[in-house]
Design a protein around this motif. Sequence first.
Motif, PDB file in Angstrom:
ATOM      1  N   ALA A   1       0.878  -1.222   0.110  1.00 19.06           N
ATOM      2  CA  ALA A   1       0.050   0.084  -0.097  1.00 19.06           C
ATOM      3  C   ALA A   1       0.759   1.183  -0.119  1.00 19.06           C
ATOM      4  O   ALA A   1       0.290   2.413  -0.230  1.00 19.06           O
ATOM      5  CB  ALA A   1      -1.047  -0.009   1.357  1.00 19.06           C
ATOM      6  N   VAL A   2       2.223   1.054   0.400  1.00 20.02           N
ATOM      7  CA  VAL A   2       3.045   2.333   0.577  1.00 20.02           C
ATOM      8  C   VAL A   2       4.148   2.291  -0.223  1.00 20.02           C
ATOM      9  O   VAL A   2       4.808   3.479  -0.276  1.00 20.02           O
ATOM     10  CB  VAL A   2       3.230   2.739   1.902  1.00 20.02           C
ATOM     11  CG1 VAL A   2       1.918   2.660   2.855  1.00 20.02           C
ATOM     12  CG2 VAL A   2       3.789   1.359   2.355  1.00 20.02           C
TER      13      VAL A   2
ATOM     14  N   LEU B   1      10.156   5.046   5.022  1.00 19.05           N
ATOM     15  CA  LEU B   1       8.961   4.480   5.744  1.00 19.05           C
ATOM     16  C   LEU B   1       9.422   3.977   6.993  1.00 19.05           C
ATOM     17  O   LEU B   1      10.613   3.355   7.055  1.00 19.05           O
ATOM     18  CB  LEU B   1       8.649   3.126   4.918  1.00 19.05           C
ATOM     19  CG  LEU B   1       8.204   3.151   3.302  1.00 19.05           C
ATOM     20  CD1 LEU B   1       7.872   1.844   2.850  1.00 19.05           C
ATOM     21  CD2 LEU B   1       7.180   3.952   3.019  1.00 19.05           C
ATOM     22  N   VAL B   2       8.806   4.396   8.144  1.00 18.40           N
ATOM     23  CA  VAL B   2       9.366   4.334   9.558  1.00 18.40           C
ATOM     24  C   VAL B   2       8.016   3.260  10.038  1.00 18.40           C
ATOM     25  O   VAL B   2       7.092   4.120  10.227  1.00 18.40           O
ATOM     26  CB  VAL B   2       9.721   5.436  10.158  1.00 18.40           C
ATOM     27  CG1 VAL B   2       9.592   5.356  11.619  1.00 18.40           C
ATOM     28  CG2 VAL B   2      11.116   5.976   9.629  1.00 18.40           C
ATOM     29  N   ILE B   3       8.446   2.471  10.852  1.00 18.69           N
ATOM     30  CA  ILE B   3       7.327   1.692  11.601  1.00 18.69           C
ATOM     31  C   ILE B   3       7.882   1.819  12.913  1.00 18.69           C
ATOM     32  O   ILE B   3       8.935   1.614  13.393  1.00 18.69           O
ATOM     33  CB  ILE B   3       7.321   0.196  11.245  1.00 18.69           C
ATOM     34  CG1 ILE B   3       6.966   0.018   9.607  1.00 18.69           C
ATOM     35  CG2 ILE B   3       6.702  -0.624  12.113  1.00 18.69           C
ATOM     36  CD1 ILE B   3       7.447  -1.176   9.032  1.00 18.69           C
ATOM     37  N   ASP B   4       7.124   2.206  13.789  1.00 17.23           N
ATOM     38  CA  ASP B   4       7.481   2.912  15.281  1.00 17.23           C
ATOM     39  C   ASP B   4       6.129   2.685  15.838  1.00 17.23           C
ATOM     40  O   ASP B   4       4.930   2.405  15.528  1.00 17.23           O
ATOM     41  CB  ASP B   4       8.205   3.888  15.441  1.00 17.23           C
ATOM     42  CG  ASP B   4       9.283   3.475  16.321  1.00 17.23           C
ATOM     43  OD1 ASP B   4       8.976   3.290  17.656  1.00 17.23           O
ATOM     44  OD2 ASP B   4      10.521   3.678  15.983  1.00 17.23           O
ATOM     45  N   GLY B   5       5.989   3.099  17.187  1.00 13.73           N
ATOM     46  CA  GLY B   5       5.070   3.109  18.071  1.00 13.73           C
ATOM     47  C   GLY B   5       5.260   4.052  19.611  1.00 13.73           C
ATOM     48  O   GLY B   5       6.469   4.305  19.694  1.00 13.73           O
ATOM     49  N   LEU B   6       4.445   4.122  20.233  1.00 15.04           N
ATOM     50  CA  LEU B   6       4.539   4.749  21.662  1.00 15.04           C
ATOM     51  C   LEU B   6       4.173   3.692  22.693  1.00 15.04           C
ATOM     52  O   LEU B   6       2.970   3.496  22.779  1.00 15.04           O
ATOM     53  CB  LEU B   6       3.820   6.069  21.601  1.00 15.04           C
ATOM     54  CG  LEU B   6       3.836   6.736  22.967  1.00 15.04           C
ATOM     55  CD1 LEU B   6       5.303   7.190  23.223  1.00 15.04           C
ATOM     56  CD2 LEU B   6       2.945   7.821  23.082  1.00 15.04           C
TER      57      LEU B   6
ATOM     58  N   VAL C   1       0.487   8.872   7.582  1.00  8.67           N
ATOM     59  CA  VAL C   1       0.681   8.113   8.703  1.00  8.67           C
ATOM     60  C   VAL C   1      -0.578   7.004   8.555  1.00  8.67           C
ATOM     61  O   VAL C   1      -1.678   7.432   8.448  1.00  8.67           O
ATOM     62  CB  VAL C   1       0.533   8.692  10.245  1.00  8.67           C
ATOM     63  CG1 VAL C   1       0.563   7.586  11.294  1.00  8.67           C
ATOM     64  CG2 VAL C   1       1.702   9.836  10.142  1.00  8.67           C
ATOM     65  N   LYS C   2      -0.174   5.696   8.765  1.00  9.01           N
ATOM     66  CA  LYS C   2      -1.233   4.623   8.642  1.00  9.01           C
ATOM     67  C   LYS C   2      -0.960   3.751   9.964  1.00  9.01           C
ATOM     68  O   LYS C   2      -0.014   3.269  10.348  1.00  9.01           O
ATOM     69  CB  LYS C   2      -1.014   3.521   7.210  1.00  9.01           C
ATOM     70  CG  LYS C   2      -1.071   4.355   5.839  1.00  9.01           C
ATOM     71  CD  LYS C   2      -0.903   3.260   5.050  1.00  9.01           C
ATOM     72  CE  LYS C   2      -1.097   4.109   3.340  1.00  9.01           C
ATOM     73  NZ  LYS C   2      -2.615   4.633   3.361  1.00  9.01           N
TER      74      LYS C   2
ATOM     75  N   SER D   1       0.126   2.669  20.670  1.00 10.39           N
ATOM     76  CA  SER D   1       0.123   3.197  19.364  1.00 10.39           C
ATOM     77  C   SER D   1       1.083   2.409  18.541  1.00 10.39           C
ATOM     78  O   SER D   1       2.200   2.247  18.807  1.00 10.39           O
ATOM     79  CB  SER D   1       0.389   4.855  19.335  1.00 10.39           C
ATOM     80  OG  SER D   1       0.727   5.100  18.087  1.00 10.39           O
ATOM     81  N   TYR D   2       0.731   2.098  17.333  1.00  9.77           N
ATOM     82  CA  TYR D   2       1.665   1.290  16.235  1.00  9.77           C
ATOM     83  C   TYR D   2       1.144   1.816  14.839  1.00  9.77           C
ATOM     84  O   TYR D   2       0.098   1.867  14.499  1.00  9.77           O
ATOM     85  CB  TYR D   2       1.614  -0.066  16.354  1.00  9.77           C
ATOM     86  CG  TYR D   2       2.605  -1.021  15.957  1.00  9.77           C
ATOM     87  CD1 TYR D   2       3.821  -0.553  16.357  1.00  9.77           C
ATOM     88  CD2 TYR D   2       2.224  -2.075  15.207  1.00  9.77           C
ATOM     89  CE1 TYR D   2       4.922  -1.143  15.567  1.00  9.77           C
ATOM     90  CE2 TYR D   2       3.160  -3.008  14.600  1.00  9.77           C
ATOM     91  CZ  TYR D   2       4.744  -2.620  14.802  1.00  9.77           C
ATOM     92  OH  TYR D   2       5.634  -3.362  14.736  1.00  9.77           O
ATOM     93  N   TYR D   3       2.200   2.270  14.089  1.00  7.26           N
ATOM     94  CA  TYR D   3       1.798   2.831  13.084  1.00  7.26           C
ATOM     95  C   TYR D   3       3.076   2.897  12.033  1.00  7.26           C
ATOM     96  O   TYR D   3       4.298   2.500  12.369  1.00  7.26           O
ATOM     97  CB  TYR D   3       1.680   4.305  13.312  1.00  7.26           C
ATOM     98  CG  TYR D   3       2.890   5.006  13.655  1.00  7.26           C
ATOM     99  CD1 TYR D   3       4.040   5.558  13.010  1.00  7.26           C
ATOM    100  CD2 TYR D   3       2.955   5.201  15.027  1.00  7.26           C
ATOM    101  CE1 TYR D   3       5.124   6.261  13.645  1.00  7.26           C
ATOM    102  CE2 TYR D   3       3.977   5.965  15.911  1.00  7.26           C
ATOM    103  CZ  TYR D   3       5.179   6.272  15.048  1.00  7.26           C
ATOM    104  OH  TYR D   3       6.205   6.916  15.706  1.00  7.26           O
ATOM    105  N   LEU D   4       2.737   3.067  10.771  1.00  8.17           N
ATOM    106  CA  LEU D   4       3.828   3.247   9.790  1.00  8.17           C
ATOM    107  C   LEU D   4       3.552   4.810   9.118  1.00  8.17           C
ATOM    108  O   LEU D   4       2.604   5.123   8.651  1.00  8.17           O
ATOM    109  CB  LEU D   4       3.746   2.325   8.700  1.00  8.17           C
ATOM    110  CG  LEU D   4       4.536   2.234   7.463  1.00  8.17           C
ATOM    111  CD1 LEU D   4       4.473   0.978   6.898  1.00  8.17           C
ATOM    112  CD2 LEU D   4       4.437   3.253   6.351  1.00  8.17           C
ATOM    113  N   VAL D   5       4.726   5.584   9.250  1.00  4.30           N
ATOM    114  CA  VAL D   5       4.839   7.016   8.487  1.00  4.30           C
ATOM    115  C   VAL D   5       5.743   7.078   7.517  1.00  4.30           C
ATOM    116  O   VAL D   5       6.628   6.301   7.511  1.00  4.30           O
ATOM    117  CB  VAL D   5       5.307   8.212   9.517  1.00  4.30           C
ATOM    118  CG1 VAL D   5       6.498   7.584  10.001  1.00  4.30           C
ATOM    119  CG2 VAL D   5       5.189   9.306   8.927  1.00  4.30           C
TER     120      VAL D   5
END
Length: 254
Positions: A44-45, A150-155, A219-220, A244-248
């Motif tokens: 998708a990205v 593409l960065v995959i991270d979270g808080l 952000v997805k 929180s978990y996302y891909l920016v």
Amino acid sequence: MDDKSLKSEIADSWNAEADYYDSHVSHGIQTGEEKKLWIEAFEAVLPAGNGPLDILDVGCGTGAMGLILSGMGHNVTGIDLSEGMMNIGRRKAKDTGLSMVFQSGDAENPPFEDGTFDCVINRHLLWTLPNPDAALGNWCRVLKAGGKVLVIDGLWDDGKLSTKTKRKISRTIAKIVEKHPHESRYGEDLSSSLPNLGGVPEEKAKEYFSKAGLAEISVKSLAHIRENQKKRLNWYEKLNASWSYYLVSGVKRG
């Protein structure tokens, strides 16, 4: 601590965890179902193109993301400070017949010429960088015009007392019942040098992208992947599993 000492301690920490890193949920890709979700997220990205992309996986670790992308037909190079982690990745690449290349390198300053890659990707890396602004700038540097970061991270630690309490209970139980509990081995000096030790809020990640000059920042949510992973967590790990978990993503201007 100077930068060389910081990076050396970071490498030592991950070398110590390399042999069992993939055994932890959310680290290794443990089911075909989860792998499929990652493939769909990438499709998708990723930058549009007619052929394989040249992708740089910075802070690649054991190659969890890079090997999926390699399996999708892309040309993937992974760099990391930890030879121990990459040795696990090299073994997985050999066992699966995938062509991902692993080489030593600093994720904050990839050792490549300007405009080398179509895409730079990382997962669970931004939080462990002493100099995230410099890193984003260098990731843009090695990108071709129109390429993507593409960065995959979270808080996972928002600073609230309730969160800290849940994390403490979960980690205490893990130390009792697990042979190799996952925990940070960073010393006090290193930890104080990391601006995102508890994870990266989405807005902060977008700010890094904007400062680096990236365009079309998006952000997805990866909450569906997190929910899939939670099915395999031990009960005590679920005490603090809803973070929180996302891909920016962002595009390098032409």
